[in-house]
Design a protein around this motif. Sequence first.
Motif, PDB file in Angstrom:
ATOM      1  N   SER A  29      12.573  78.050  -6.013  1.00  0.00           N
ATOM      2  CA  SER A  29      13.567  77.277  -6.758  1.00  0.00           C
ATOM      3  C   SER A  29      14.967  77.854  -6.531  1.00  0.00           C
ATOM      4  N   LYS A  39      14.605  74.623 -11.594  1.00  0.00           N
ATOM      5  CA  LYS A  39      14.438  75.624 -12.660  1.00  0.00           C
ATOM      6  C   LYS A  39      13.892  76.932 -12.087  1.00  0.00           C
ATOM      7  N   THR A  49       7.341  76.717 -12.027  1.00  0.00           N
ATOM      8  CA  THR A  49       7.234  75.365 -11.477  1.00  0.00           C
ATOM      9  C   THR A  49       5.765  74.937 -11.463  1.00  0.00           C
ATOM     10  N   ASP A  69      10.331  70.799  -4.436  1.00  0.00           N
ATOM     11  CA  ASP A  69       9.997  72.114  -4.990  1.00  0.00           C
ATOM     12  C   ASP A  69       8.542  72.053  -5.456  1.00  0.00           C
TER      13      ASP A  69
HETATM   14 MG    MG Z   1       9.947  77.583  -8.961  1.00  0.00          MG
END
Ligand code: MG
Length: 197
Positions: free
Chosen positions: A37, A51, A59, A75
């Motif tokens: 991220s 995030k 995530t 992501d």
């Molecule tokens: Mg992440």
Amino acid sequence: MTITSAEYIVSSARVEQCPEGQMPEFAFIGRSNVGKSSLINMLTGRSGLAKTSATPGKTILINHFLINGQWHIVDLPGYGYAKRGQQQREELRRMITGYILRREQMMNLFLLIDARHEPQRIDLEFITWLGENGIPFSIVFTKADKLSKSKLAANVRTYLSRLSEEWEELPPHFVTSSETKQGKEELLSYIEEIINS
Ligand code: MG
Ligand code: GTP
């Protein structure tokens, strides 16, 4: 390539729920906490876009971001986070492999490796799996700022020579830092090349 706009689109639990259409997309994967991220934020120049967290396992969905109105960055959740229960790990594994095997517009998968560590079995096995399934991928070493130049070069060399035991031709590789923006231009040029090819 210059990124002029980057916006969050959607988070999906399954590949079937991912955005429709044929825009090219580039996905980021790797162990939990490797810096996926953070790298996406560094590349897009938008610090809060994806995030990030000091705690692994932040995530947990497939996150799509629209770049310059023309292509997607994805992501993905990290793999190998031991503190998850067996069932959640299995769910994440299915989510990740489903996405990788079935998302036709995914042009390249960036596999992130923490530059500080020796080659880890979980990553090597994942790389073998990518090869067996013919997935186009490249290696991105992360957190380069956390090592001295000489240690960094030695670790990258060790990693590549380990890979060459199995691979006749090595995948492309990049050395990056989300802190210093090292590798940003190289990665974005590589993406641009693929989009235009
Ligand atoms: Mg992440
Ligand atoms: P999950 O979503 O949990 O799988 O993690 P992730 O791979 O997305 O990692 P994330 O970007 O959230 O970063 C994890 C931690 O590493 C955070 O504390 C980041 O600040 C730190 N980090 C990431 N990239 C770098 C880097 O290039 N240099 C330094 N020094 N720290 C980094």
